[in-house]
Write a protein that holds these residues in place. Sequence first.
Motif, PDB file in Angstrom:
ATOM      1  N   ASN A  93      -1.179 -17.547  -0.123  1.00  0.00           N
ATOM      2  CA  ASN A  93      -0.355 -18.673  -0.780  1.00  0.00           C
ATOM      3  C   ASN A  93      -0.235 -18.524  -2.241  1.00  0.00           C
ATOM      4  OD1 ASN A  93      -0.270 -20.309   1.488  1.00  0.00           O
ATOM      5  ND2 ASN A  93      -2.242 -21.523   0.967  1.00  0.00           N
ATOM      6  N   PHE A  94      -0.936 -17.832  -3.182  1.00  0.00           N
ATOM      7  CA  PHE A  94      -0.705 -17.369  -4.376  1.00  0.00           C
ATOM      8  C   PHE A  94       0.305 -16.166  -4.417  1.00  0.00           C
ATOM      9  CE2 PHE A  94      -4.945 -18.935  -6.016  1.00  0.00           C
ATOM     10  CZ  PHE A  94      -4.526 -20.387  -5.782  1.00  0.00           C
ATOM     11  N   THR A  95       0.480 -15.380  -3.494  1.00  0.00           N
ATOM     12  CA  THR A  95       1.131 -14.415  -3.489  1.00  0.00           C
ATOM     13  C   THR A  95       2.693 -14.365  -2.642  1.00  0.00           C
ATOM     14  OG1 THR A  95      -0.028 -13.328  -1.553  1.00  0.00           O
ATOM     15  CG2 THR A  95      -0.645 -12.785  -4.150  1.00  0.00           C
ATOM     16  N   SER A  96       2.687 -15.717  -2.272  1.00  0.00           N
ATOM     17  CA  SER A  96       4.145 -15.742  -1.381  1.00  0.00           C
ATOM     18  C   SER A  96       5.346 -15.414  -2.156  1.00  0.00           C
ATOM     19  CB  SER A  96       3.899 -17.343  -0.854  1.00  0.00           C
ATOM     20  OG  SER A  96       5.318 -17.254  -0.234  1.00  0.00           O
ATOM     21  N   PRO A  97       6.019 -14.797  -1.294  1.00  0.00           N
ATOM     22  CA  PRO A  97       7.342 -14.581  -2.195  1.00  0.00           C
ATOM     23  C   PRO A  97       8.513 -15.654  -2.400  1.00  0.00           C
ATOM     24  CG  PRO A  97       7.537 -13.826   0.102  1.00  0.00           C
ATOM     25  CD  PRO A  97       6.152 -14.229  -0.224  1.00  0.00           C
ATOM     26  N   THR A  98       8.153 -16.689  -2.033  1.00  0.00           N
ATOM     27  CA  THR A  98       9.032 -17.900  -1.874  1.00  0.00           C
ATOM     28  C   THR A  98       8.393 -18.788  -2.912  1.00  0.00           C
ATOM     29  OG1 THR A  98       7.960 -19.002  -0.139  1.00  0.00           O
ATOM     30  CG2 THR A  98      10.120 -17.691   0.268  1.00  0.00           C
ATOM     31  N   ASP A  99       7.239 -19.619  -2.697  1.00  0.00           N
ATOM     32  CA  ASP A  99       6.534 -20.510  -3.621  1.00  0.00           C
ATOM     33  C   ASP A  99       5.310 -20.221  -3.985  1.00  0.00           C
ATOM     34  OD1 ASP A  99       5.528 -20.506  -1.092  1.00  0.00           O
ATOM     35  OD2 ASP A  99       5.629 -22.688  -0.889  1.00  0.00           O
ATOM     36  N   GLY A 100       5.022 -18.788  -4.068  1.00  0.00           N
ATOM     37  CA  GLY A 100       3.605 -18.478  -4.558  1.00  0.00           C
ATOM     38  C   GLY A 100       3.580 -18.606  -6.015  1.00  0.00           C
ATOM     39  N   ILE A 101       2.669 -18.909  -6.781  1.00  0.00           N
ATOM     40  CA  ILE A 101       2.277 -19.170  -8.045  1.00  0.00           C
ATOM     41  C   ILE A 101       2.554 -17.902  -8.793  1.00  0.00           C
ATOM     42  CG2 ILE A 101      -0.006 -18.759  -8.247  1.00  0.00           C
ATOM     43  CD1 ILE A 101      -0.125 -20.873 -10.393  1.00  0.00           C
ATOM     44  N   ILE A 102       2.001 -16.738  -8.480  1.00  0.00           N
ATOM     45  CA  ILE A 102       2.486 -15.603  -9.060  1.00  0.00           C
ATOM     46  C   ILE A 102       3.887 -15.130  -9.284  1.00  0.00           C
ATOM     47  CG2 ILE A 102       2.018 -13.079  -8.907  1.00  0.00           C
ATOM     48  CD1 ILE A 102      -0.644 -13.533  -7.820  1.00  0.00           C
ATOM     49  N   ASN A 103       4.551 -15.219  -8.187  1.00  0.00           N
ATOM     50  CA  ASN A 103       6.094 -15.181  -8.154  1.00  0.00           C
ATOM     51  C   ASN A 103       6.990 -15.818  -8.935  1.00  0.00           C
ATOM     52  OD1 ASN A 103       6.788 -12.568  -6.403  1.00  0.00           O
ATOM     53  ND2 ASN A 103       5.688 -13.475  -4.957  1.00  0.00           N
ATOM     54  N   ILE A 104       6.425 -17.303  -9.083  1.00  0.00           N
ATOM     55  CA  ILE A 104       7.011 -18.386 -10.067  1.00  0.00           C
ATOM     56  C   ILE A 104       6.952 -17.929 -11.568  1.00  0.00           C
ATOM     57  CG2 ILE A 104       6.651 -20.797 -10.632  1.00  0.00           C
ATOM     58  CD1 ILE A 104       5.993 -21.506  -7.949  1.00  0.00           C
ATOM     59  N   ILE A 105       5.758 -17.544 -11.635  1.00  0.00           N
ATOM     60  CA  ILE A 105       5.428 -16.921 -12.943  1.00  0.00           C
ATOM     61  C   ILE A 105       6.507 -15.624 -13.297  1.00  0.00           C
ATOM     62  CG2 ILE A 105       3.977 -15.855 -14.526  1.00  0.00           C
ATOM     63  CD1 ILE A 105       1.708 -17.472 -13.368  1.00  0.00           C
ATOM     64  N   LEU A 106       6.577 -14.781 -12.280  1.00  0.00           N
ATOM     65  CA  LEU A 106       7.252 -13.683 -12.430  1.00  0.00           C
ATOM     66  C   LEU A 106       8.846 -14.185 -12.747  1.00  0.00           C
ATOM     67  CD1 LEU A 106       5.924 -11.152 -10.066  1.00  0.00           C
ATOM     68  CD2 LEU A 106       5.856 -10.703 -12.423  1.00  0.00           C
ATOM     69  N   LYS A 107       9.350 -15.180 -11.726  1.00  0.00           N
ATOM     70  CA  LYS A 107      10.821 -15.317 -12.082  1.00  0.00           C
ATOM     71  C   LYS A 107      10.943 -16.066 -13.228  1.00  0.00           C
ATOM     72  CE  LYS A 107      11.338 -16.224  -6.978  1.00  0.00           C
ATOM     73  NZ  LYS A 107      11.443 -17.333  -5.935  1.00  0.00           N
ATOM     74  N   ASN A 108       9.902 -16.809 -13.769  1.00  0.00           N
ATOM     75  CA  ASN A 108      10.171 -17.586 -15.275  1.00  0.00           C
ATOM     76  C   ASN A 108      10.137 -16.511 -16.274  1.00  0.00           C
ATOM     77  OD1 ASN A 108       9.971 -20.083 -14.015  1.00  0.00           O
ATOM     78  ND2 ASN A 108       7.757 -20.169 -14.273  1.00  0.00           N
ATOM     79  N   PHE A 109       9.893 -15.194 -16.137  1.00  0.00           N
ATOM     80  CA  PHE A 109       9.913 -14.215 -17.032  1.00  0.00           C
ATOM     81  C   PHE A 109      11.220 -13.100 -16.756  1.00  0.00           C
ATOM     82  CE2 PHE A 109       5.522 -15.478 -17.958  1.00  0.00           C
ATOM     83  CZ  PHE A 109       5.494 -15.166 -19.562  1.00  0.00           C
ATOM     84  N   PHE A 161       4.072  -9.207  -2.270  1.00  0.00           N
ATOM     85  CA  PHE A 161       2.660  -8.510  -2.215  1.00  0.00           C
ATOM     86  C   PHE A 161       2.159  -8.125  -0.883  1.00  0.00           C
ATOM     87  CE2 PHE A 161       3.323 -10.486  -6.350  1.00  0.00           C
ATOM     88  CZ  PHE A 161       2.966  -9.608  -7.164  1.00  0.00           C
ATOM     89  N   MET A 162       2.043  -9.039  -0.181  1.00  0.00           N
ATOM     90  CA  MET A 162       1.257  -8.724   1.391  1.00  0.00           C
ATOM     91  C   MET A 162       1.911  -7.932   2.100  1.00  0.00           C
ATOM     92  SD  MET A 162      -1.327 -10.473  -0.107  1.00  0.00           S
ATOM     93  CE  MET A 162      -2.204 -10.063   1.422  1.00  0.00           C
ATOM     94  N   SER A 163       3.188  -7.457   2.121  1.00  0.00           N
ATOM     95  CA  SER A 163       3.786  -6.679   2.784  1.00  0.00           C
ATOM     96  C   SER A 163       4.113  -5.153   2.017  1.00  0.00           C
ATOM     97  CB  SER A 163       5.219  -6.983   3.146  1.00  0.00           C
ATOM     98  OG  SER A 163       4.940  -8.361   3.868  1.00  0.00           O
ATOM     99  N   GLU A 164       3.357  -5.072   0.682  1.00  0.00           N
ATOM    100  CA  GLU A 164       3.844  -3.795  -0.005  1.00  0.00           C
ATOM    101  C   GLU A 164       2.289  -3.095   0.018  1.00  0.00           C
ATOM    102  OE1 GLU A 164       6.246  -2.317  -1.287  1.00  0.00           O
ATOM    103  OE2 GLU A 164       7.501  -4.031  -0.780  1.00  0.00           O
ATOM    104  N   PRO A 165       2.217  -1.866   0.743  1.00  0.00           N
ATOM    105  CA  PRO A 165       0.872  -1.162   1.065  1.00  0.00           C
ATOM    106  C   PRO A 165       0.251  -0.787  -0.584  1.00  0.00           C
ATOM    107  CG  PRO A 165       2.500  -0.135   2.344  1.00  0.00           C
ATOM    108  CD  PRO A 165       3.269  -1.387   1.595  1.00  0.00           C
ATOM    109  N   GLY A 166       1.188  -0.524  -1.384  1.00  0.00           N
ATOM    110  CA  GLY A 166       0.616  -0.185  -2.626  1.00  0.00           C
ATOM    111  C   GLY A 166      -0.112  -1.419  -3.608  1.00  0.00           C
TER     112      GLY A 166
END
Length: 330
Positions: free
Chosen positions: A160-176, A183-188
């Motif tokens: 949930n936190f790493t969700s590309p649509t409403d995950g809190i981490i991506n929300i913070i990235l979008k704000n910046f 994240f969960m589909s990137e092997p790295g």
Amino acid sequence: MNNGVELEANGGIKLNNGSTKEEKKKPGVLARTVKNFKRDKYLLLIILPVIVYFAIFNYFPMYGVLIAFKKFQPLKGILGSPWVGFMYFEQFFKSIYFGRLMRNTILLSLYSLLWGFPVPIIFALLLNELRERFFKKLVQTVSYLPHFISIVVVSGMIINFTSPTDGIINIILKNFGFESINFMSEPGYFRTIYISSGIWQEFGWGSIIYLAAIAGIDPQLYEAAEIDGASRWSKMMHITLPCLMPTIIILLILQVGHLMEVGFEKVLLLYNPSTYETADVIATFVYKRGIINSEYSFSAAIGLFNNIINLTLLITVNYISRKLSKTSLW
């Protein structure tokens, strides 16, 4: 003799009053065992359930390791199944997945050890320096809580936190001003997510044993250091940390002994076909081949190979520790 005692030729001791005292013979091993058993029978009764538990669930199942060397057929049973020797081991070593599985298992375990092992030690040392008891207990309680959260719940939180649509981490990235990342589909990103979430969940619980060891340090050592004008940093580095070293070494040996054991539950809940490159480990491979595909002999051979590596690492690290630091498990 002047002291009133004479030695007889037969090995006895003759006193001047005519009596003879035979030398006491040490009891044999069997006699000592019986005596100790009678003396400690109630203590042995207390640990009897533990002995029964390990006998039933840890030692008796070792009989089933035979299927790693047999073409197991459930109708014929373990003894009735035909021998195939090391055929399944060879199949695993020649498998196209062998290199990937070994690499992912070793890297996940090694990175978890390198990054995760020092964190509880550092946390315990810092927590020990707090003087406000209420705040100290509050921090301890908060740090312990994640350990009691189910792996399923933790995995759901991560997704949930790493969700590309409403995950809190991506929300913070979008704000910046950054773009969202799946994240969960990137092997790295898988190893970083797996290791960091494991540290967050276990560092508080892992610090308990270090805090207990710190509590057992002689207070007179700190008093002597204060008289000599030592600072808090000096006391930590020259008293607390050296006194913790035996505990640190023992726990390090135990962790190295489990180096190849990457729990498949969390990996299974987090990975997907797009992250197999960095996420697929021996434990998940055994689960898929053994439970899902019902290849019991093949999966047993892989598990046995994994455990042999762990045993070898444990013996080796314990030997090195005994030679260098005089501290070891045995």
